[in-house]
Design a protein around this motif. Structure first.
Motif, PDB file in Angstrom:
ATOM      1  N   ILE A 182       0.845  -1.195   0.000  1.00 53.43           N
ATOM      2  CA  ILE A 182       0.000   0.000   0.000  1.00 53.43           C
ATOM      3  C   ILE A 182       0.887   1.255   0.000  1.00 53.43           C
ATOM      4  CG2 ILE A 182      -1.698   1.331   1.334  1.00 53.43           C
ATOM      5  CD1 ILE A 182      -2.802  -1.376   2.335  1.00 53.43           C
ATOM      6  N   GLY A 183       1.961   1.206   0.790  1.00 54.63           N
ATOM      7  CA  GLY A 183       2.890   2.335   0.833  1.00 54.63           C
ATOM      8  C   GLY A 183       3.536   2.590  -0.513  1.00 54.63           C
ATOM      9  N   THR A 184       3.971   1.518  -1.167  1.00 53.09           N
ATOM     10  CA  THR A 184       4.592   1.650  -2.489  1.00 53.09           C
ATOM     11  C   THR A 184       3.642   2.349  -3.448  1.00 53.09           C
ATOM     12  OG1 THR A 184       5.572  -0.500  -2.046  1.00 53.09           O
ATOM     13  CG2 THR A 184       5.784   0.342  -4.301  1.00 53.09           C
ATOM     14  N   LEU A 185       2.415   1.830  -3.488  1.00 51.87           N
ATOM     15  CA  LEU A 185       1.443   2.377  -4.434  1.00 51.87           C
ATOM     16  C   LEU A 185       1.096   3.827  -4.088  1.00 51.87           C
ATOM     17  CD1 LEU A 185      -0.915  -0.682  -4.922  1.00 51.87           C
ATOM     18  CD2 LEU A 185       0.728   0.260  -6.546  1.00 51.87           C
ATOM     19  N   THR A 186       0.889   4.082  -2.787  1.00 49.40           N
ATOM     20  CA  THR A 186       0.534   5.440  -2.373  1.00 49.40           C
ATOM     21  C   THR A 186       1.588   6.427  -2.860  1.00 49.40           C
ATOM     22  OG1 THR A 186      -0.437   4.507  -0.393  1.00 49.40           O
ATOM     23  CG2 THR A 186      -0.040   6.876  -0.373  1.00 49.40           C
ATOM     24  N   ALA A 187       2.847   6.123  -2.548  1.00 53.50           N
ATOM     25  CA  ALA A 187       3.914   7.063  -2.893  1.00 53.50           C
ATOM     26  C   ALA A 187       4.019   7.225  -4.402  1.00 53.50           C
ATOM     27  CB  ALA A 187       5.240   6.567  -2.318  1.00 53.50           C
ATOM     28  N   PHE A 188       4.089   6.104  -5.096  1.00 57.25           N
ATOM     29  CA  PHE A 188       4.365   6.184  -6.532  1.00 57.25           C
ATOM     30  C   PHE A 188       3.204   6.810  -7.295  1.00 57.25           C
ATOM     31  CE2 PHE A 188       5.088   4.734 -10.834  1.00 57.25           C
ATOM     32  CZ  PHE A 188       6.430   5.030 -10.967  1.00 57.25           C
ATOM     33  N   LEU A 189       2.002   6.385  -6.977  1.00 57.55           N
ATOM     34  CA  LEU A 189       0.852   6.920  -7.705  1.00 57.55           C
ATOM     35  C   LEU A 189       0.624   8.393  -7.357  1.00 57.55           C
ATOM     36  CD1 LEU A 189      -1.617   3.896  -7.545  1.00 57.55           C
ATOM     37  CD2 LEU A 189      -0.080   4.589  -9.392  1.00 57.55           C
ATOM     38  N   PHE A 190       0.862   8.750  -6.097  1.00 57.42           N
ATOM     39  CA  PHE A 190       0.661  10.150  -5.713  1.00 57.42           C
ATOM     40  C   PHE A 190       1.629  11.061  -6.462  1.00 57.42           C
ATOM     41  CE2 PHE A 190       1.589  13.786  -2.891  1.00 57.42           C
ATOM     42  CZ  PHE A 190       0.335  14.374  -2.912  1.00 57.42           C
ATOM     43  N   MET A 191       2.907  10.681  -6.494  1.00 53.74           N
ATOM     44  CA  MET A 191       3.890  11.519  -7.191  1.00 53.74           C
ATOM     45  C   MET A 191       3.587  11.567  -8.685  1.00 53.74           C
ATOM     46  SD  MET A 191       7.495  10.869  -5.220  1.00 53.74           S
ATOM     47  CE  MET A 191       7.397   9.109  -5.105  1.00 53.74           C
ATOM     48  N   THR A 192       3.156  10.441  -9.214  1.00 52.57           N
ATOM     49  CA  THR A 192       2.788  10.405 -10.633  1.00 52.57           C
ATOM     50  C   THR A 192       1.642  11.370 -10.916  1.00 52.57           C
ATOM     51  OG1 THR A 192       3.466   8.104 -10.776  1.00 52.57           O
ATOM     52  CG2 THR A 192       1.949   8.892 -12.472  1.00 52.57           C
ATOM     53  N   TRP A 193       0.631  11.319 -10.042  1.00 48.56           N
ATOM     54  CA  TRP A 193      -0.540  12.189 -10.217  1.00 48.56           C
ATOM     55  C   TRP A 193      -0.138  13.662 -10.128  1.00 48.56           C
ATOM     56  CZ3 TRP A 193      -2.824  15.311  -6.315  1.00 48.56           C
ATOM     57  CH2 TRP A 193      -4.016  15.943  -6.713  1.00 48.56           C
ATOM     58  N   VAL A 194       0.683  13.988  -9.104  1.00 47.51           N
ATOM     59  CA  VAL A 194       1.080  15.380  -8.910  1.00 47.51           C
ATOM     60  C   VAL A 194       1.842  15.887 -10.125  1.00 47.51           C
ATOM     61  CG1 VAL A 194       2.671  16.872  -7.628  1.00 47.51           C
ATOM     62  CG2 VAL A 194       1.085  15.410  -6.399  1.00 47.51           C
ATOM     63  N   PHE A 195       2.778  15.105 -10.615  1.00 50.05           N
ATOM     64  CA  PHE A 195       3.689  15.607 -11.646  1.00 50.05           C
ATOM     65  C   PHE A 195       3.190  15.405 -13.074  1.00 50.05           C
ATOM     66  CE2 PHE A 195       7.945  15.939  -9.201  1.00 50.05           C
ATOM     67  CZ  PHE A 195       7.467  17.065  -8.582  1.00 50.05           C
ATOM     68  N   THR A 196       2.139  14.596 -13.265  1.00 44.68           N
ATOM     69  CA  THR A 196       1.629  14.469 -14.629  1.00 44.68           C
ATOM     70  C   THR A 196       0.228  15.051 -14.771  1.00 44.68           C
ATOM     71  OG1 THR A 196       0.711  12.269 -14.232  1.00 44.68           O
ATOM     72  CG2 THR A 196       2.977  12.382 -15.074  1.00 44.68           C
ATOM     73  N   ARG A 197      -0.554  15.103 -13.695  1.00 42.34           N
ATOM     74  CA  ARG A 197      -1.929  15.561 -13.805  1.00 42.34           C
ATOM     75  C   ARG A 197      -2.145  16.897 -13.096  1.00 42.34           C
ATOM     76  NH1 ARG A 197      -2.136  12.601 -17.107  1.00 42.34           N
ATOM     77  NH2 ARG A 197      -3.127  10.588 -17.437  1.00 42.34           N
ATOM     78  N   ASP A 198      -1.822  16.913 -11.794  1.00 44.53           N
ATOM     79  CA  ASP A 198      -2.261  18.038 -10.979  1.00 44.53           C
ATOM     80  C   ASP A 198      -1.473  19.307 -11.253  1.00 44.53           C
ATOM     81  OD1 ASP A 198      -4.078  18.968  -8.957  1.00 44.53           O
ATOM     82  OD2 ASP A 198      -2.319  19.237  -7.694  1.00 44.53           O
ATOM     83  N   TRP A 199      -0.168  19.232 -11.288  1.00 42.20           N
ATOM     84  CA  TRP A 199       0.640  20.430 -11.491  1.00 42.20           C
ATOM     85  C   TRP A 199       1.961  20.039 -12.147  1.00 42.20           C
ATOM     86  CZ3 TRP A 199      -0.624  25.352  -8.835  1.00 42.20           C
ATOM     87  CH2 TRP A 199       0.201  26.416  -9.281  1.00 42.20           C
ATOM     88  N   PRO A 200       1.953  19.760 -13.442  1.00 45.17           N
ATOM     89  CA  PRO A 200       3.196  19.348 -14.097  1.00 45.17           C
ATOM     90  C   PRO A 200       4.189  20.510 -14.135  1.00 45.17           C
ATOM     91  CG  PRO A 200       1.260  18.897 -15.464  1.00 45.17           C
ATOM     92  CD  PRO A 200       0.819  19.812 -14.378  1.00 45.17           C
ATOM     93  N   VAL A 201       5.405  20.241 -13.689  1.00 43.57           N
ATOM     94  CA  VAL A 201       6.463  21.252 -13.723  1.00 43.57           C
ATOM     95  C   VAL A 201       7.689  20.587 -14.344  1.00 43.57           C
ATOM     96  CG1 VAL A 201       7.898  22.829 -12.368  1.00 43.57           C
ATOM     97  CG2 VAL A 201       5.607  22.262 -11.577  1.00 43.57           C
ATOM     98  N   ILE A 202       8.380  21.333 -15.205  1.00 45.88           N
ATOM     99  CA  ILE A 202       9.626  20.794 -15.747  1.00 45.88           C
ATOM    100  C   ILE A 202      10.758  21.173 -14.808  1.00 45.88           C
ATOM    101  CG2 ILE A 202      11.264  20.914 -17.646  1.00 45.88           C
ATOM    102  CD1 ILE A 202       8.906  21.419 -19.500  1.00 45.88           C
ATOM    103  N   PHE A 203      11.454  20.161 -14.318  1.00 48.50           N
ATOM    104  CA  PHE A 203      12.641  20.412 -13.494  1.00 48.50           C
ATOM    105  C   PHE A 203      13.866  20.024 -14.309  1.00 48.50           C
ATOM    106  CE2 PHE A 203       9.337  19.511 -10.333  1.00 48.50           C
ATOM    107  CZ  PHE A 203       9.436  20.640  -9.552  1.00 48.50           C
ATOM    108  N   GLY A 204      14.709  20.980 -14.619  1.00 46.04           N
ATOM    109  CA  GLY A 204      15.972  20.706 -15.282  1.00 46.04           C
ATOM    110  C   GLY A 204      15.814  19.982 -16.603  1.00 46.04           C
ATOM    111  N   GLY A 205      14.737  20.236 -17.328  1.00 48.16           N
ATOM    112  CA  GLY A 205      14.563  19.638 -18.643  1.00 48.16           C
ATOM    113  C   GLY A 205      14.248  18.149 -18.611  1.00 48.16           C
ATOM    114  N   LYS A 206      13.930  17.632 -17.436  1.00 47.14           N
ATOM    115  CA  LYS A 206      13.623  16.200 -17.326  1.00 47.14           C
ATOM    116  C   LYS A 206      12.141  15.975 -17.658  1.00 47.14           C
ATOM    117  CE  LYS A 206      17.673  14.983 -15.511  1.00 47.14           C
ATOM    118  NZ  LYS A 206      18.214  16.293 -15.175  1.00 47.14           N
ATOM    119  N   PRO A 207      11.783  14.730 -17.993  1.00 47.43           N
ATOM    120  CA  PRO A 207      10.368  14.453 -18.260  1.00 47.43           C
ATOM    121  C   PRO A 207       9.519  14.682 -17.007  1.00 47.43           C
ATOM    122  CG  PRO A 207      11.741  12.544 -18.789  1.00 47.43           C
ATOM    123  CD  PRO A 207      12.621  13.554 -18.134  1.00 47.43           C
ATOM    124  N   TYR A 208       8.237  14.955 -17.223  1.00 44.50           N
ATOM    125  CA  TYR A 208       7.336  15.102 -16.063  1.00 44.50           C
ATOM    126  C   TYR A 208       7.340  13.842 -15.210  1.00 44.50           C
ATOM    127  CZ  TYR A 208       5.214  19.093 -18.502  1.00 44.50           C
ATOM    128  OH  TYR A 208       4.995  20.274 -19.117  1.00 44.50           O
TER     129      TYR A 208
END
Lengths: 176, 479
Positions: A66-92
């Motif tokens: 559950i912890g694995t999924l929570t962390a990974f899916l949350f970060m995925t959601w934040v950086f691809t859906r909720d507020w995508p930001v480009i950091f240092g030219g890296k992919p979202y």
């Protein structure tokens, strides 16, 4: 679980090896042991008593997942859906950068989940009154306890003779 | 019985022909008697340091980071040096309690409780610094990814500084849970000996523990899995701390060797601090029968091993800087050795590389005096290491016009001394409140590690008739 008032007949032993022989005898004689208490974990006791292996580690695996999924899916959601930001030219969706936090939350969830489960299933927690039979059980005595509520005097006599023949140093009764 | 198989060449881990009851008596005594003069003196001293530290922290918050000597060139000084130093010290506890549990090293039982306590207190001291050094301590909650009114605008999950936040808070939580779960049965032991208000307090702390067989079984299962989780965790924490540096583009920081080098250094400094504390604790609380010379020697072996890894890492860094043919990297290391902070570099080399090599000698490993002295030297050396990495590297950057030098102000020194005060206040309280050595675990190794069962005494001292198998087993092996 069991009824509130237990009349407990218990014998105290001086050594864990005497205890192990006694528990073996009790199992052979088909005596219904209520519980065995010891000041430290006695190895070899579980198979004799027929205790199943704890499934706590399986629960731990579930919590960790559950912890694995929570962390990974949350970060995925934040950086691809909720507020995508480009950091240092890296992919979202920069998966390698998510690994440390995913790992940490896996461990955190597994540890907290298992500890909470442990105290819950054992019925332990802050403010829980300890139902101790004898103060020396956490010191140097090893104890076999029988619930004698509703048992006839001949059955109780049988248990007492069991204690005396297996080398118990003391036999006492207590109502829990 | 099956557990009677003990190696006849092992040295006993519990001396003094202890019985189970004697173990209870010895290990509960410090929680039941009034502290001696030495304890009170140490406590008051630590309290004074702590008060000074709190004053300096308040000073920093009131007047701002300008009260420190950091400048545009040197943005991290004593603050992050102290942070990494404390986190490193906090690594020994989990290593002893988790990794050594997985490796079935029985000597861990004598020192694991105190080492875990030390871990928790050290991590608390470490966690102070990131909080203070951001300057506006009252908005530190911005660190955490919580739904906010700014968008919500989330934290940068790609940043090693944020990974560090997660690593350290996880590490603190897991260490605390692990430590407390181990304490519960021992608190029950103290409870069952106590009367009146103490019985109530320890009754609360022991969570209603009775020692039931099923509870012990689950307890062991929990300990084992927590150890299995804590092992990669402890390695990840200092790895991530090293990422704070290694993922940057500063010459001298941008090196792939950092994670293993930091982890080895952390274990090295952690064991040094464990030894510093345990040597004093065993003397003051009379625990010589439980923390024996054998324990000290085992820890010194770990120090020798990790110290040598650290030494190899220092030399590898130098080699790679030369071999890279990258002038900025080469300059960074040249500057460390002969630059304005040369004294900290050579201090580090002398303390961390040369002194631990003395432990190749068995006599040194088993000498209390030398162990204590070296543990202090290593603590100092590892502080220098972090200062070398942070201070020296930043002082000479790409632009010679912005080169700078940095000495701490009294505020920065005060905060550092203050954390040492906090650490000792907590540790000293711990030695009076909880059994410093894990009672139940010592009892469970008595028959495989007690001197009446193994070692030189085993052949001629019989206290119980029930353990004859142990000795006859040894005789069979001998013939």
């Amino acid at each position: 679980m069991a009824s509130k008032n237990k009349e407990v007949l218990f014998g105290l032993y001086n050594d864990e090896e005497i205890l192990l022989t006694a528990v073996q005898r009790a199992m052979d004689d088909h005596l219904d042991i209520m519980d065995v208490y010891s000041p430290f974990p006695v190895h070899g006791l579980d198979p004799i008593m027929g205790l199943e292996e704890s499934r706590l580690h399986q629960a731990g695996f579930v919590y960790g997942s559950i912890g694995t999924l929570t962390a990974f899916l949350f970060m995925t959601w934040v950086f691809t859906r909720d507020w995508p930001v480009i950091f240092g030219g890296k992919p979202y969706w920069s998966v390698p950068a998510f690994i440390p936090i995913t790992f940490e939350l896996t461990v955190l969830f597994a540890a907290i989940g298992m500890v909470v489960t442990f105290y819950t299933v054992c019925g332990l927690g802050p403010g829980v009154e300890a139902k101790t039979l004898d103060d020396r059980i956490t010191d140097d005595k090893f104890c076999i306890a029988f619930d004698t509520a509703g048992q006839s005097s001949s059955e109780i006599e049988k248990l007492k003779s069991f204690f005396s023949s297996t080398g118990a140093s003391e036999v006492n009764t207590k109502v829990l | 019985m099956s557990h009677a198989v003990v190696s006849p060449i092992r040295e006993p881990l519990v001396t003094g022909n202890k019985t189970y009851h004697q173990i209870t008596e010895d290990l509960c005594r410090p929680t039941e008697t009034a502290p001696g003069l030495a304890w009170v003196g140490a406590f008051v001293t630590a309290l004074i340091f702590m008060t000074g530290g709190v004053f300096c922290i308040l000073w920093t918050i009131w007047f701002g980071i300008g009260s420190w000597n950091l400048n545009r060139t040197i943005g991290w000084g004593w603050d992050i040096t102290n942070f990494v130093w404390w986190i490193g010290i906090g690594h020994a506890g989990t290593l002893i309690s988790a990794i050594l549990l997985l490796f079935r090293q029985k000597w861990r039982t004598g020192v694991n409780r105190a080492a875990e306590a030390m871990t928790i207190f050290a991590v608390m001291c470490a966690a102070l610094f990131p909080g203070i050094h951001v300057g506006r301590m009252w908005v530190v909650f911005f660190f955490f990814p919580y739904p906010n009114t700014r968008g919500p605008l989330w934290v940068n999950f790609n940043s090693p500084l944020l990974w560090d936040l997660f690593a350290i808070s996880t590490y603190f939580t897991v260490s605390l849970l692990f430590w407390y779960t181990g304490l519960v049965p021992d608190f029950a032991t103290v409870r069952d000996r106590a009367k009146g208000i103490r019985r109530k307090i320890y009754g609360f702390l022991s969570f209603g523990w009775t020692g039931s067989a099923k509870h012990w079984q689950r307890w062991e299962s929990l300990s084992l899995v927590l150890a299995g989780l804590a092992t990669p965790l402890v390695l990840s924490v200092h790895t991530i701390v090293s990422f704070d540096f290694a993922t940057s583009v500063i010459p001298g920081w941008h090196t792939t060797i950092f994670p293993p080098y930091f982890v080895a250094g952390a274990v090295f400094s952690g064991f040094a601090m464990v030894l510093t504390l345990m040597l004093i604790t065993r003397k003051v609380l009379h625990l010589e029968d439980y923390i024996t010379i054998e324990h000290i020697e085992s820890m010194n072996k770990v120090i020798l091993c990790t110290g040598s890894i650290v030494g190899v890492a220092y030399l590898t860094e130098l080699f790679v800087a030369w071999y890279s043919q990258y002038p900025y990297e080469q300059f960074a290391f040249f500057n460390r050795a002969v630059g304005p902070y040369y004294w900290s570099y050579w201090g580090m080399m002398a303390c961390n590389v040369i002194t631990p090599q003395l432990f190749w000698s068995r006599k040194m490993r088993r000498s209390i005096f030398w162990t204590f002295l070296l543990s202090i030297i290593i603590n100092i050396g590892m502080w220098f290491e972090r200062f070398v990495i942070i201070g020296t590297t930043l002082a000479r950057d790409y632009l010679p016009s912005s080169w700078s030098y940095y000495v701490p102000t009294w505020v920065e020194i005060g905060i550092f001394l203050g954390t040492i005060g906090i650490f000792f206040v907590l540790y000293l309280l711990f030695t009076r409140v909880a059994p410093v050595v894990a009672i139940a675990e010592i009892k469970s190794i008595l028959k495989t590690g007690g001197n009446q069962y193994v070692g030189p005494n085993a052949t001629h001292s019989h206290s119980h008739s029930g353990h004859d198998e142990v000795h006859s087993g040894d005789h069979h092996e001998g013939h």
